[in-house]
Write an enzyme that holds these catalytic residues in place. Structure first.
Site, PDB file in Angstrom:
ATOM      1  N   LYS A 113       0.879  -1.331  -0.097  1.00 23.72           N
ATOM      2  CA  LYS A 113      -0.013   0.148  -0.030  1.00 23.72           C
ATOM      3  C   LYS A 113       0.797   1.212   0.037  1.00 23.72           C
ATOM      4  O   LYS A 113       0.327   2.253   0.266  1.00 23.72           O
ATOM      5  CB  LYS A 113      -0.846   0.218   1.268  1.00 23.72           C
ATOM      6  CG  LYS A 113      -1.881  -1.216   1.032  1.00 23.72           C
ATOM      7  CD  LYS A 113      -3.039  -1.211   2.325  1.00 23.72           C
ATOM      8  CE  LYS A 113      -3.847  -2.316   2.161  1.00 23.72           C
ATOM      9  NZ  LYS A 113      -3.836  -3.279   2.948  1.00 23.72           N
ATOM     10  N   LYS A 192     -11.480 -17.117  -6.194  1.00 24.38           N
ATOM     11  CA  LYS A 192     -11.487 -17.550  -4.609  1.00 24.38           C
ATOM     12  C   LYS A 192     -12.528 -16.756  -4.107  1.00 24.38           C
ATOM     13  O   LYS A 192     -12.725 -15.405  -4.322  1.00 24.38           O
ATOM     14  CB  LYS A 192      -9.854 -17.103  -4.138  1.00 24.38           C
ATOM     15  CG  LYS A 192      -9.716 -17.175  -2.546  1.00 24.38           C
ATOM     16  CD  LYS A 192      -8.532 -16.571  -2.042  1.00 24.38           C
ATOM     17  CE  LYS A 192      -8.148 -16.733  -0.454  1.00 24.38           C
ATOM     18  NZ  LYS A 192      -8.577 -15.436   0.037  1.00 24.38           N
ATOM     19  N   LYS A 195     -14.421 -11.503   0.558  1.00 26.82           N
ATOM     20  CA  LYS A 195     -15.376 -10.374   0.387  1.00 26.82           C
ATOM     21  C   LYS A 195     -14.966  -9.245  -0.293  1.00 26.82           C
ATOM     22  O   LYS A 195     -15.739  -8.493  -1.133  1.00 26.82           O
ATOM     23  CB  LYS A 195     -14.929  -9.645   1.998  1.00 26.82           C
ATOM     24  CG  LYS A 195     -15.966 -10.301   3.066  1.00 26.82           C
ATOM     25  CD  LYS A 195     -15.632 -10.035   4.301  1.00 26.82           C
ATOM     26  CE  LYS A 195     -15.107 -11.464   4.923  1.00 26.82           C
ATOM     27  NZ  LYS A 195     -14.353 -11.660   5.758  1.00 26.82           N
TER      28      LYS A 195
HETATM   29  P1  ADP Z   1     -11.605 -12.066   2.490  1.00 25.77           P
HETATM   30  O1  ADP Z   1     -10.615 -12.589   1.363  1.00 25.77           O
HETATM   31  O2  ADP Z   1     -13.089 -12.455   2.340  1.00 25.77           O
HETATM   32  O3  ADP Z   1     -11.499 -10.917   3.025  1.00 25.77           O
HETATM   33  P2  ADP Z   1      -9.862 -12.759   4.749  1.00 25.77           P
HETATM   34  O4  ADP Z   1      -8.700 -12.743   3.996  1.00 25.77           O
HETATM   35  O5  ADP Z   1     -10.347 -11.995   5.905  1.00 25.77           O
HETATM   36  O6  ADP Z   1     -11.066 -13.206   3.775  1.00 25.77           O
HETATM   37  O7  ADP Z   1      -9.551 -14.289   5.174  1.00 25.77           O
HETATM   38  C1  ADP Z   1      -9.805 -14.772   6.744  1.00 25.77           C
HETATM   39  C2  ADP Z   1      -9.579 -16.297   6.836  1.00 25.77           C
HETATM   40  O8  ADP Z   1     -10.328 -16.924   6.197  1.00 25.77           O
HETATM   41  C3  ADP Z   1      -8.067 -16.443   6.340  1.00 25.77           C
HETATM   42  O9  ADP Z   1      -7.457 -17.416   7.175  1.00 25.77           O
HETATM   43  C4  ADP Z   1      -8.234 -17.017   5.014  1.00 25.77           C
HETATM   44  O10 ADP Z   1      -7.053 -17.940   4.552  1.00 25.77           O
HETATM   45  C5  ADP Z   1      -9.609 -17.848   4.968  1.00 25.77           C
HETATM   46  N1  ADP Z   1     -10.196 -17.600   3.712  1.00 25.77           N
HETATM   47  C6  ADP Z   1     -10.745 -16.424   3.133  1.00 25.77           C
HETATM   48  N2  ADP Z   1     -11.232 -16.719   1.829  1.00 25.77           N
HETATM   49  C7  ADP Z   1     -10.990 -18.138   1.712  1.00 25.77           C
HETATM   50  C8  ADP Z   1     -11.535 -19.110   0.897  1.00 25.77           C
HETATM   51  N3  ADP Z   1     -12.014 -18.681  -0.410  1.00 25.77           N
HETATM   52  N4  ADP Z   1     -11.143 -20.440   0.891  1.00 25.77           N
HETATM   53  C9  ADP Z   1     -10.554 -20.740   2.077  1.00 25.77           C
HETATM   54  N5  ADP Z   1     -10.258 -20.109   3.006  1.00 25.77           N
HETATM   55  C10 ADP Z   1     -10.350 -18.715   2.946  1.00 25.77           C
END
Ligand code: ADP
Ligand code: TRP
Length: 322
Positions: A113, A192, A195
């Site tokens: 960033k 993947k 959010k």
């Molecule tokens: P997002 O991508 O929705 O913002 P985060 O980065 O906050 O999600 O991830 C929170 C936790 O959930 C982490 O441990 C991450 O590895 C897991 N996680 C997020 N998306 C996935 C996914 N599509 N499949 C498996 N694990 C995930």
């Protein structure tokens, strides 16, 4: 007994990817007899990005409700809100003084960033120091995190080692625990689930909005009667993660034979999501409708965490000669 500790970002209601990829594996670790888990909602870290108090507060509650809805045992383990223990900010200060500037300047969380430095707040820059304080305040042995957090973990180890080098073995040097099983839950568009892509499935929703999310899953345009390849289909990709093995192999056959449309597959997926997550959905809603009970749970967790945290901080303060 090993203490495992991890922080969960307060970024919103956990989606199916978060649940299968992080929440359920976390609960599995916490349930093991020889583990004691410290899990907390990292709402101080969220402030680096989210400034709206209502958003931070709602996110904190929905993350807490999700973990409780899936049955995290808060008697055996310690489940708390990071901001309830300002002790962590004091330890962060001490660690700051043991953190070389280039180490932080090299952190991916900052570098990603740092194109426009004026947009980087000091909180984002020192994010890894707060994370190290989270870990070191509670004498954590193991820290289960995704591989993207490996660098932060290494920094926490470096800070603990530098501190111990100066003052004696006061801080437990933690070990990262990186899940090798690459479980990536696909989203409604096949990328993947995340959010940030807005391609997620929220299993806590009621039938109508949940149906809308399932119906939005992107498929190709093969006709109902055509045979289809289950392994390239986004609907099947999700179905196989949530349905029973026999249901999955039955659906696989239906795809291959033809006469089975994507509408049918989506309907089957919706049914499994509604049925198999009924209990956590009910529990989630129960918690979300009783924030007082959530506060109470988190306060109990904070009290347990404080016992460990004040002891560690006491050792540190003592060594620093205040
Ligand atoms: P997002 O991508 O929705 O913002 P985060 O980065 O906050 O999600 O991830 C929170 C936790 O959930 C982490 O441990 C991450 O590895 C897991 N996680 C997020 N998306 C996935 C996914 N599509 N499949 C498996 N694990 C995930
Ligand atoms: N930075 C972690 C993440 O983005 C969350 C976190 C904060 C954390 N403090 C922690 C994880 C301490 C493990 C230990 O996912």
């Amino acid at each position: 007994m090993s203490r495992i500790l991890t922080g969960i970002q307060a970024t919103g209601t956990p989606h199916l990817g978060n649940i299968l990829g992080a929440l359920l594996p976390g609960i599995e670790l916490a349930n093991q007899a020889n583990n004691e888990a410290f899990f907390f909602i990292a709402n101080l870290h969220s402030l680096t990005a989210i400034k709206d108090p209502e958003v931070i507060s709602n996110n904190t509650y929905s993350v807490a409700a999700a973990w409780l809805a899936f049955g995290l045992d808060t008697n055996k383990n310690t489940f708390y809100r990071q901001s309830d223990l300002p002790e962590v900010c004091e330890l962060m200060w001490h660690l700051n003084c043991f953190t070389p500037f280039p180490m932080l300047a090299n952190a991916h969380s900052f570098k990603d960033k740092s194109e426009t430095l004026a947009d980087v707040n000091a909180g984002l820059f020192t994010y890894p120091v707060l994370m190290a304080a989270d870990i070191l305040l509670y004498d954590s042995d193991y820290v289960p995190v995704g591989k993207d957090q490996r660098q932060h973990l290494e920094m926490a180890r470096d800070m603990a080692t530098a501190f111990n080098h100066q003052y004696g073995d006061l801080l437990v040097v933690p070990e990262g625990k990186y899940d090798e099983r690459v479980m990536i839950v696909p989203g409604t568009d096949g990328r993947k689930m995340s959010k940030s892509y807005n391609n997620f499935i929220n299993i806590f929703l009621d039938e109508k909005p949940l149906k809308k999310q399932v119906m939005s899953i992107i498929t190709d345009s093969l006709a109902l009667e055509d045979p289809k390849d289950p392994d390239t289909c986004n609907v099947f990709g999700l179905y196989k993660l949530v349905a029973e093995a026999n249901e999955v192999s039955e659906m696989r056959k239906k795809y291959q034979v033809g006469g089975f449309g994507y509408g049918h597959a989506k309907k089957a997926l919706l049914e499994v999501l509604i049925d198999s997550y009924k209990t956590p959905r009910d529990e989630f809603n129960r918690w979300m409708n009783d924030k007082g009970a959530l506060d109470e749970q988190l306060a109990l967790g904070a009290e347990k965490a404080r016992k460990v945290g004040t002891a560690a901080l006491g050792r540190v303060r003592n060594a620093l000669g205040y």
